[in-house]
Design a protein around this motif. Structure first.
Motif, PDB file in Angstrom:
ATOM      1  N   ALA A  79      44.880  -8.201  13.711  1.00 13.97           N
ATOM      2  CA  ALA A  79      43.900  -7.839  12.883  1.00 13.97           C
ATOM      3  C   ALA A  79      42.947  -8.807  12.061  1.00 13.97           C
ATOM      4  N   GLY A  80      43.004  -9.840  12.664  1.00 15.52           N
ATOM      5  CA  GLY A  80      42.082 -11.035  12.305  1.00 15.52           C
ATOM      6  C   GLY A  80      42.539 -11.831  11.041  1.00 15.52           C
ATOM      7  N   LYS A  81      43.965 -11.797  11.091  1.00 12.55           N
ATOM      8  CA  LYS A  81      44.537 -12.907   9.859  1.00 12.55           C
ATOM      9  C   LYS A  81      44.097 -14.396  10.151  1.00 12.55           C
ATOM     10  N   THR A  82      44.655 -14.747  11.335  1.00  7.15           N
ATOM     11  CA  THR A  82      44.482 -16.054  11.461  1.00  7.15           C
ATOM     12  C   THR A  82      42.949 -16.566  11.811  1.00  7.15           C
ATOM     13  N   THR A  83      42.395 -15.948  12.190  1.00  7.27           N
ATOM     14  CA  THR A  83      40.721 -16.114  12.381  1.00  7.27           C
ATOM     15  C   THR A  83      40.343 -16.182  10.708  1.00  7.27           C
ATOM     16  N   ALA A  84      40.583 -15.106   9.666  1.00  6.95           N
ATOM     17  CA  ALA A  84      40.243 -15.487   8.615  1.00  6.95           C
ATOM     18  C   ALA A  84      40.556 -16.690   7.968  1.00  6.95           C
ATOM     19  N   LEU A  85      42.006 -17.020   8.239  1.00  7.90           N
ATOM     20  CA  LEU A  85      42.650 -18.150   7.717  1.00  7.90           C
ATOM     21  C   LEU A  85      41.720 -19.431   8.140  1.00  7.90           C
ATOM     22  N   LEU A  86      41.540 -19.515   9.317  1.00 12.70           N
ATOM     23  CA  LEU A  86      41.130 -20.766   9.796  1.00 12.70           C
ATOM     24  C   LEU A  86      39.437 -20.711   9.366  1.00 12.70           C
ATOM     25  N   GLU A  87      38.600 -19.828   9.321  1.00 10.50           N
ATOM     26  CA  GLU A  87      37.407 -19.942   8.757  1.00 10.50           C
ATOM     27  C   GLU A  87      37.382 -20.286   7.348  1.00 10.50           C
ATOM     28  N   VAL A  88      38.139 -19.766   6.533  1.00 10.50           N
ATOM     29  CA  VAL A  88      38.063 -20.267   5.063  1.00 10.50           C
ATOM     30  C   VAL A  88      38.621 -21.772   4.969  1.00 10.50           C
ATOM     31  N   GLY A  89      39.396 -21.963   5.847  1.00  7.87           N
ATOM     32  CA  GLY A  89      40.074 -23.503   5.913  1.00  7.87           C
ATOM     33  C   GLY A  89      38.797 -24.340   6.261  1.00  7.87           C
ATOM     34  N   ARG A  90      38.270 -23.857   7.272  1.00  8.61           N
ATOM     35  CA  ARG A  90      36.918 -24.776   7.775  1.00  8.61           C
ATOM     36  C   ARG A  90      36.007 -24.922   6.574  1.00  8.61           C
ATOM     37  N   ALA A  91      35.552 -23.888   5.845  1.00  2.00           N
ATOM     38  CA  ALA A  91      34.644 -23.857   4.732  1.00  2.00           C
ATOM     39  C   ALA A  91      35.005 -24.805   3.809  1.00  2.00           C
ATOM     40  N   CYS A  92      36.214 -24.728   3.435  1.00  6.20           N
ATOM     41  CA  CYS A  92      36.715 -25.768   2.412  1.00  6.20           C
ATOM     42  C   CYS A  92      36.702 -27.072   2.837  1.00  6.20           C
ATOM     43  N   HIS A  93      37.094 -27.413   3.881  1.00 10.96           N
ATOM     44  CA  HIS A  93      37.083 -28.671   4.461  1.00 10.96           C
ATOM     45  C   HIS A  93      35.701 -29.318   4.432  1.00 10.96           C
ATOM     46  N   LEU A  94      34.748 -28.381   5.064  1.00 12.18           N
ATOM     47  CA  LEU A  94      33.163 -28.922   5.087  1.00 12.18           C
ATOM     48  C   LEU A  94      32.782 -29.119   3.741  1.00 12.18           C
ATOM     49  N   ALA A  95      33.096 -28.013   2.720  1.00 10.51           N
ATOM     50  CA  ALA A  95      32.600 -28.213   1.313  1.00 10.51           C
ATOM     51  C   ALA A  95      32.970 -29.434   0.735  1.00 10.51           C
ATOM     52  N   CYS A 227      44.886  -7.570   5.388  1.00 11.06           N
ATOM     53  CA  CYS A 227      44.309  -7.678   6.468  1.00 11.06           C
ATOM     54  C   CYS A 227      44.357  -6.505   7.364  1.00 11.06           C
ATOM     55  N   GLY A 228      44.160  -5.351   7.232  1.00  8.63           N
ATOM     56  CA  GLY A 228      44.403  -4.290   8.078  1.00  8.63           C
ATOM     57  C   GLY A 228      43.238  -3.994   8.893  1.00  8.63           C
ATOM     58  N   PRO A 229      43.458  -2.985   9.993  1.00  5.22           N
ATOM     59  CA  PRO A 229      42.270  -2.333  10.597  1.00  5.22           C
ATOM     60  C   PRO A 229      41.351  -1.970   9.865  1.00  5.22           C
ATOM     61  N   LEU A 230      40.137  -2.120  10.523  1.00  5.83           N
ATOM     62  CA  LEU A 230      38.747  -1.774   9.980  1.00  5.83           C
ATOM     63  C   LEU A 230      38.655  -0.176   9.837  1.00  5.83           C
ATOM     64  N   PRO A 231      38.318   0.405   8.829  1.00  6.27           N
ATOM     65  CA  PRO A 231      38.213   1.936   8.923  1.00  6.27           C
ATOM     66  C   PRO A 231      36.884   2.294   9.724  1.00  6.27           C
ATOM     67  N   ALA A 232      36.752   3.333  10.257  1.00  3.50           N
ATOM     68  CA  ALA A 232      35.410   3.810  10.561  1.00  3.50           C
ATOM     69  C   ALA A 232      34.427   4.184   9.649  1.00  3.50           C
ATOM     70  N   ARG A 233      34.708   4.666   8.614  1.00  2.00           N
ATOM     71  CA  ARG A 233      34.110   4.901   7.363  1.00  2.00           C
ATOM     72  C   ARG A 233      34.798   4.214   6.192  1.00  2.00           C
ATOM     73  N   HIS A 234      34.071   3.852   5.133  1.00  2.00           N
ATOM     74  CA  HIS A 234      34.394   3.553   3.907  1.00  2.00           C
ATOM     75  C   HIS A 234      33.517   3.881   2.714  1.00  2.00           C
ATOM     76  N   GLY A 235      33.587   5.115   2.349  1.00  2.00           N
ATOM     77  CA  GLY A 235      32.478   5.565   1.470  1.00  2.00           C
ATOM     78  C   GLY A 235      31.277   5.968   2.274  1.00  2.00           C
ATOM     79  N   ASN A 236      30.233   5.330   1.721  1.00  2.00           N
ATOM     80  CA  ASN A 236      29.045   5.444   2.512  1.00  2.00           C
ATOM     81  C   ASN A 236      28.574   4.340   3.526  1.00  2.00           C
ATOM     82  N   THR A 237      29.661   3.516   3.661  1.00  2.00           N
ATOM     83  CA  THR A 237      29.263   2.598   4.761  1.00  2.00           C
ATOM     84  C   THR A 237      30.276   2.477   6.101  1.00  2.00           C
ATOM     85  N   ARG A 238      29.687   1.880   7.088  1.00  2.00           N
ATOM     86  CA  ARG A 238      30.603   1.876   8.407  1.00  2.00           C
ATOM     87  C   ARG A 238      31.058   0.878   8.784  1.00  2.00           C
ATOM     88  N   PRO A 239      31.942   0.110   8.124  1.00  2.00           N
ATOM     89  CA  PRO A 239      32.156  -1.235   8.569  1.00  2.00           C
ATOM     90  C   PRO A 239      32.445  -1.760   9.731  1.00  2.00           C
TER      91      PRO A 239
END
Length: 327
Positions: A79-95, A227-239
């Motif tokens: 579901a992209g959990k580790t990817t999200a974790l690593l990207e946020v960690g990278r941003a924190c490191h660089l900041a 961090c679940g699967p992305l829905p096909a629709r969310h309100g008026n958006t299509r994530p």
């Protein structure tokens, strides 16, 4: 990345960039390597996690007497959990390194982020050793868990660690003696290290981590991000369609027609069950296949020929109705 040197290399290496107008064409080998690694597309989970981490780090910055509030990122596999974790960690490191550069003439700097994996069958001592290994803290065979823990807390504090990322937290089982001791160690570390702890794991809320007294302590201190699967629709958006569009825009194929993949959004959602990891693998593998066979474009036929991970294939398989039983 579970050592400081490895993490620093990951955090400071510029991420891959999609081809830009005017760029010189890449070779076949370069494009194969590019699609193998591919870009990281910004997802709602990454945005949510980044906001929460930033807020909790500010909230706990001057907290002294109790453990700082923490986060748990949970969800199904792929579901992209580790990817999200690593990207946020990278941003924190660089900041942090931009705000606190190394003094002139020195290469030594603070260590703002630590990233660790919970080892299979983790005990309190093996988990403490993982913390020590990240910063290269010497661990002698005869050292006790308490001695290793003290060395870890002292060194992490001296190094200025502000964010601790712990992956595969679902491997801990507090219902066992060793798992309970490992969970107690984490609680101890959150109180002794002046850092915000973020955990990720598969369906954490359904595991023993949230049960019993220890589970109540963790649940009382940690916010939960699903961090679940992305829905096909969310309100008026299509994530999910937006994600497909971003991935398509990052492709480096000579004959691919823009807009092809978003037109197949319904098929791709059914095929991957909305899982970001499965979608990324499908598109990357289709891109590599198209380069190898010379077509240089992704079509629905290309996608249908790809065999995905077993989890995605099972989710997308049509369910057959069981025949009614006769008396």
């Amino acid at each position: 990345m579970t050592t400081w040197q490895g993490w620093q290399h990951f955090a400071t290496t510029p991420p891959l960039a999609p081809p830009q107008p005017g760029d010189a064409p890449r070779s076949t080998e370069e494009r194969l390597a590019y699609h193998s690694a591919f870009v990281t597309v910004r997802t709602p989970a990454i945005n949510t996690l980044a906001t929460q981490v930033r807020t909790l780090m500010l909230l706990g910055r001057h907290q002294q007497n109790t453990a700082r509030p923490s986060l748990i990122v949970t969800g199904p596999a792929a579901a992209g959990k580790t990817t999200a974790l690593l990207e946020v960690g990278r941003a924190c490191h660089l900041a942090h390194t931009r705000k606190h550069p190394a003094p002139p003439g020195r290469t030594h700097q603070q260590v703002p982020v630590a990233y660790l994996l919970v080892p299979p069958g983790a005990t309190a001592k093996t988990l403490a050793i993982e913390f020590a290994r990240y910063l290269g803290i010497p661990v002698a065979t005869r050292m006790t868990q308490a001695q290793i823990t003290s060395a870890v807390c002292h060194t992490y504090t001296q190094a200025g660690v502000r964010l601790v990322l712990i992956d595969e937290i679902h491997r801990l089982n507090p219902r066992t003696t060793t798992g309970a001791e490992a969970a107690d160690l984490l609680k101890d570390l959150t109180e002794r290290i002046k850092a915000t702890f973020v955990y990720t794991g598969i369906d954490v809320a359904a595991t023993p981590l949230f049960s019993g007294i220890r589970g109540a302590q963790l649940a009382g201190r940690a916010s939960l991000i699903n961090c679940g699967p992305l829905p096909a629709r969310h309100g008026n958006t299509r994530p999910f369609t937006d994600l497909i569009t971003d991935m398509e825009n990052a492709l480096d194929l000579t004959q691919h027609k823009t807009g092809t993949l978003p037109r197949h959004a319904s098929y791709l959602h059914q095929r991957t069950a909305g899982r970001i990891g499965s979608l990324a693998r499908l598109i990357r593998q289709a891109a590599i296949t198209s380069i190898c066979d010379g077509t240089e474009r992704i079509t629905k036929k290309t996608l249908e020929a790809i065999q995905l991970d077993h989890l995605a294939e099972e989710a997308s398989r049509p369910r057959t109705r069981q025949p009614a039983r006769t008396a």
